[in-house]
Design a protein around this motif. Structure first.
Motif, short mmCIF file in Angstrom:
data_model
loop_
_atom_site.label_atom_id
_atom_site.label_comp_id
_atom_site.label_asym_id
_atom_site.label_seq_id
_atom_site.Cartn_x
_atom_site.Cartn_y
_atom_site.Cartn_z
N MET A 78 0.84 -1.17 0.00
CA MET A 78 0.00 0.00 0.00
C MET A 78 0.89 1.23 0.00
O MET A 78 1.69 1.39 0.90
N THR A 79 0.71 2.07 -0.96
CA THR A 79 1.45 3.33 -0.95
C THR A 79 0.75 4.27 0.01
O THR A 79 0.66 3.99 1.18
N ASP A 80 0.24 5.36 -0.48
CA ASP A 80 -0.45 6.32 0.37
C ASP A 80 -1.95 6.17 0.21
O ASP A 80 -2.58 6.88 -0.58
N LEU A 81 -2.53 5.25 0.96
CA LEU A 81 -3.96 5.01 0.89
C LEU A 81 -4.69 6.23 1.43
O LEU A 81 -4.39 6.71 2.52
N ILE A 82 -5.65 6.72 0.66
CA ILE A 82 -6.45 7.88 1.06
C ILE A 82 -7.89 7.41 1.20
O ILE A 82 -8.44 6.77 0.29
N ALA A 91 -11.67 4.24 -0.78
CA ALA A 91 -10.23 4.12 -0.53
C ALA A 91 -9.55 4.26 -1.89
O ALA A 91 -9.88 3.55 -2.84
N ILE A 92 -8.61 5.19 -1.95
CA ILE A 92 -7.88 5.48 -3.19
C ILE A 92 -6.41 5.17 -2.96
O ILE A 92 -5.83 5.57 -1.95
N ASP A 93 -5.81 4.45 -3.90
CA ASP A 93 -4.37 4.19 -3.85
C ASP A 93 -3.82 4.38 -5.25
O ASP A 93 -4.31 3.76 -6.20
N GLY A 94 -2.88 5.27 -5.39
CA GLY A 94 -2.29 5.54 -6.70
C GLY A 94 -3.31 6.05 -7.70
O GLY A 94 -3.23 5.73 -8.88
N ILE A 150 -7.27 -2.85 3.99
CA ILE A 150 -8.11 -1.80 3.42
C ILE A 150 -9.53 -1.87 3.97
O ILE A 150 -10.10 -0.85 4.38
N GLY A 151 -10.10 -3.06 4.00
CA GLY A 151 -11.46 -3.21 4.53
C GLY A 151 -11.57 -2.76 5.97
O GLY A 151 -12.51 -2.07 6.34
N GLY A 152 -10.59 -3.11 6.77
CA GLY A 152 -10.58 -2.69 8.18
C GLY A 152 -10.51 -1.19 8.33
O GLY A 152 -11.16 -0.60 9.19
N ARG A 153 -9.72 -0.56 7.49
CA ARG A 153 -9.61 0.90 7.53
C ARG A 153 -10.92 1.56 7.10
O ARG A 153 -11.32 2.58 7.66
#
Length: 140
Positions: A1-5, A52-55, A87-90
């Protein structure tokens, strides 16, 4: 995971979310999602659909619906290639924080009984099936 937003979906992203759900969400035993339905959700509560956005790519979603009385979770979905990476947990945690900010005291998650793959993440985050109640539905 890079910078998950994690953030609310924007109106211009709703078609992309619908496309994402075609492969990342459980679509059995439920009405087909439509642009009109997702747009109506967004108009009513623009912050309810958390992505959730990644890249620059959508890799997860959850709908954190608050009706002023109850907290409801729908459409937890994570890109198949990105599952079991947190990701799901976040997304669940972000939805719960949203509910707490409104004064919510209990959240319920809509999880199909046959979707055993999803049962694990919900249990991991403290959710349990409630045997006393059944969901009653009527198509409109």
């Amino acid at each position: 995971m890079t910078d998950l937003i994690l953030r609310a979906a924007e109106a211009g992203e709703l078609a992309t979310v619908l496309k994402f759900w075609e492969t990342a969400a459980e679509n059995d035993s439920r009405p087909v999602d439509t642009m009109d339905a997702v747009a109506a959700l967004h108009r009513r509560d623009p912050s309810a659909l958390i992505i959730a956005i990644d890249g620059g790519e959508i890799v997860g979603t959850i709908i954190a619906g608050w009706d002023g009385w109850r907290c409801h979770l729908y459409r937890l979905a994570v890109a198949p290639a990105r599952r079991r990476a947190g990701i799901g947990g976040r997304l669940i945690a972000a939805a719960e924080e949203r509910f707490r900010s409104f004064g919510g005291t209990r959240a319920d998650a809509m999880v199909l009984d046959a979707n055993e793959a999803a049962h694990r993440i919900w249990k991991l985050h403290g959710y349990t099936p409630q045997d006393e109640w059944s969901r009653w539905v009527k198509p409109l």
